[in-house]
Design a protein around this motif. Structure first.
Motif, PDB file in Angstrom:
ATOM      1  N   SER A 109     -52.307 -38.734 -24.980  1.00 47.33           N
ATOM      2  CA  SER A 109     -52.845 -38.306 -23.684  1.00 47.33           C
ATOM      3  C   SER A 109     -53.752 -37.089 -23.844  1.00 47.33           C
ATOM      4  CB  SER A 109     -51.695 -37.982 -22.726  1.00 47.33           C
ATOM      5  OG  SER A 109     -50.874 -39.108 -22.520  1.00 47.33           O
ATOM      6  N   SER A 111     -55.345 -36.159 -26.557  1.00 43.31           N
ATOM      7  CA  SER A 111     -56.552 -36.516 -27.311  1.00 43.31           C
ATOM      8  C   SER A 111     -57.590 -37.205 -26.429  1.00 43.31           C
ATOM      9  CB  SER A 111     -56.184 -37.424 -28.489  1.00 43.31           C
ATOM     10  OG  SER A 111     -55.741 -38.694 -28.033  1.00 43.31           O
ATOM     11  N   GLU A 112     -57.149 -37.813 -25.345  1.00 40.53           N
ATOM     12  CA  GLU A 112     -58.079 -38.497 -24.439  1.00 40.53           C
ATOM     13  C   GLU A 112     -58.694 -37.550 -23.414  1.00 40.53           C
ATOM     14  OE1 GLU A 112     -59.157 -41.630 -24.405  1.00 40.53           O
ATOM     15  OE2 GLU A 112     -58.006 -42.191 -26.188  1.00 40.53           O
ATOM     16  N   ARG A 114     -60.996 -34.787 -21.817  1.00 37.90           N
ATOM     17  CA  ARG A 114     -62.347 -34.281 -22.068  1.00 37.90           C
ATOM     18  C   ARG A 114     -62.453 -32.798 -21.735  1.00 37.90           C
ATOM     19  NH1 ARG A 114     -62.034 -38.015 -24.563  1.00 37.90           N
ATOM     20  NH2 ARG A 114     -63.236 -39.966 -24.520  1.00 37.90           N
ATOM     21  N   GLN A 117     -58.278 -29.376 -23.059  1.00 39.11           N
ATOM     22  CA  GLN A 117     -57.439 -29.888 -24.131  1.00 39.11           C
ATOM     23  C   GLN A 117     -56.669 -28.765 -24.814  1.00 39.11           C
ATOM     24  OE1 GLN A 117     -58.348 -31.980 -28.304  1.00 39.11           O
ATOM     25  NE2 GLN A 117     -59.003 -33.262 -26.591  1.00 39.11           N
ATOM     26  N   TYR A 202     -64.021 -45.399 -32.236  1.00 37.80           N
ATOM     27  CA  TYR A 202     -63.875 -45.451 -30.780  1.00 37.80           C
ATOM     28  C   TYR A 202     -65.205 -45.800 -30.101  1.00 37.80           C
ATOM     29  CZ  TYR A 202     -59.302 -43.247 -31.400  1.00 37.80           C
ATOM     30  OH  TYR A 202     -58.011 -42.968 -31.765  1.00 37.80           O
ATOM     31  N   GLU A 206     -65.894 -48.928 -27.672  1.00 36.34           N
ATOM     32  CA  GLU A 206     -66.427 -48.786 -26.323  1.00 36.34           C
ATOM     33  C   GLU A 206     -67.661 -49.661 -26.125  1.00 36.34           C
ATOM     34  OE1 GLU A 206     -67.137 -44.676 -25.662  1.00 36.34           O
ATOM     35  OE2 GLU A 206     -65.009 -44.122 -25.641  1.00 36.34           O
ATOM     36  N   VAL A 212     -59.359 -48.147 -22.487  1.00 36.37           N
ATOM     37  CA  VAL A 212     -58.514 -47.107 -23.088  1.00 36.37           C
ATOM     38  C   VAL A 212     -57.301 -47.710 -23.772  1.00 36.37           C
ATOM     39  CG1 VAL A 212     -57.083 -45.093 -22.586  1.00 36.37           C
ATOM     40  CG2 VAL A 212     -59.273 -45.382 -21.421  1.00 36.37           C
ATOM     41  N   ARG A 215     -58.137 -49.491 -27.018  1.00 39.98           N
ATOM     42  CA  ARG A 215     -58.473 -48.549 -28.080  1.00 39.98           C
ATOM     43  C   ARG A 215     -57.204 -47.919 -28.661  1.00 39.98           C
ATOM     44  NH1 ARG A 215     -62.383 -46.583 -24.357  1.00 39.98           N
ATOM     45  NH2 ARG A 215     -61.218 -44.614 -24.200  1.00 39.98           N
ATOM     46  N   ILE A 216     -56.267 -47.586 -27.777  1.00 39.07           N
ATOM     47  CA  ILE A 216     -55.013 -46.991 -28.254  1.00 39.07           C
ATOM     48  C   ILE A 216     -54.237 -47.992 -29.098  1.00 39.07           C
ATOM     49  CG2 ILE A 216     -52.769 -46.116 -27.512  1.00 39.07           C
ATOM     50  CD1 ILE A 216     -54.198 -44.879 -25.093  1.00 39.07           C
ATOM     51  N   THR A 220     -55.749 -46.297 -32.376  1.00 38.15           N
ATOM     52  CA  THR A 220     -54.961 -45.074 -32.512  1.00 38.15           C
ATOM     53  C   THR A 220     -53.614 -45.332 -33.177  1.00 38.15           C
ATOM     54  OG1 THR A 220     -56.007 -44.203 -30.507  1.00 38.15           O
ATOM     55  CG2 THR A 220     -54.014 -43.096 -31.282  1.00 38.15           C
TER      56      THR A 220
END
Length: 307
Positions: A109, A111-112, A114, A117, A202, A206, A212, A215-216, A220
């Motif tokens: 969470s 790492s996602e 923007r 962080q 990533y 995209e 999301v 991708r995870i 990830t």
């Protein structure tokens, strides 16, 4: 046919001698020696003495007497040992089901994010630095029959829960408390592994239209599988030795519901003063943890080679 013979120089011949190698690495050995001495004195010497004491009845007044395997026979006849083993396995299971996935979820969470962080990292890690004295006092208050948790449950129409005195809730309550306090350190390890994943992966996902969750799931989690396996083994080893929270919060109660194997060793040693049986219990734990340590080393080496 001409044959050439390689002649070793006197300097290289001197370096190959044991005395030459010793002189070459003297200062390295000198700096390592104190650490090795401390390691032997405070780790391996107690281990060896514990193995020896497991075959004795320890009496600091009359002297120790050899009893052979009697301490081990007593362990297998003691019904509370079986209870302690079951509670320890239950505790390990709860820590995996409740607590193991929390740092992974938080790391993904964060790492996602923007923005903010850095603040999220600090906020997630802060519980780990709370002193245990404050921690236990805080959670005793939270778990109190008239504390905040039960007050919140009462507002939504749920009957109060006896977190500390109900056998079905006592171990769960301890695991929730420990998860809140300790997930921050594992979260940083996972977060470092996630941030080391090439961003090109990533970006390519995209472009291909992956959301999301895809991708995870496809980038990830496979990329951090070595860290997941390693930390899982470390958690199994760590939770198998758990006793501090059980001792401080409930002293193994209610009705031995939180009596873990390590806590039973402490009780044998410092409540019953039966150091021989306590040493035998420790030897059995040492053997089991040794197997887990070998597995951990194999997986760690495999992960390093894969990297």
């Amino acid at each position: 046919m001409n044959q050439t013979t390689a002649v070793a120089s006197p300097l290289s011949a001197e370096a190959t001698k044991p005395r030459g190698r010793w002189r070459k690495h003297f200062w390295g050995y000198a700096f390592v020696l104190p650490a090795v001495a401390i390691f032997l004195l405070f780790l391996w010497l107690p281990i060896v003495k514990g193995i020896v004491f497991s075959f004795y009845h320890i009496d600091f007044v009359k002297g120790n007497s050899y009893v052979g395997l009697d301490n081990y026979k007593l362990i297998f006849k003691d019904p509370d040992v079986g209870t302690a083993v079951k509670n320890t396995l239950y505790y390990m299971f709860l820590c995996i089901v409740i607590g193991f996935w929390v740092p992974i979820l938080f790391a993904i969470s964060i790492s996602e994010l923007r923005r903010f962080q850095g603040f999220a990292r600090i906020a997630a890690y802060l519980p780990y630095v709370v002193p245990v004295v404050v921690l236990y006092g805080l959670w005793r208050w939270l778990y109190d029959p008239v504390g905040p948790f039960n007050a919140a449950l009462e507002k939504v129409g749920i009957a109060p829960i006896s977190f500390m005195t109900d056998k079905s809730w006592s171990m769960i309550s301890i695991v929730i408390m420990e998860t809140w306090q300790q997930f921050g350190s594992a979260m940083l390890i996972y977060l470092a592994a996630i941030l080391s994943i090439p961003r090109d992966w990533y970006e390519a996902a995209e472009i291909d239209g992956a959301g999301v969750w895809r991708r995870i799931w496809h980038i990830t989690l496979p990329a951090i599988r070595n860290q997941i396996g390693l930390l899982l083994l470390l958690q199994l080893i760590g939770t198998s030795q758990g006793y501090q929270s059980q001792l401080a919060m409930l002293d193994g109660g209610p009705n031995n519901a939180t009596l873990t194997y390590a806590l039973y060793i402490v009780k044998y040693a410092f409540n019953s003063f039966n150091y021989g049986v306590a040493s035998a219990l420790g030897v059995l734990m040492f053997l089991v943890l040794g197997v887990l340590a070998v597995i951990q080393h194999r997986l760690s080496a495999r992960g390093g080679n894969a990297a």
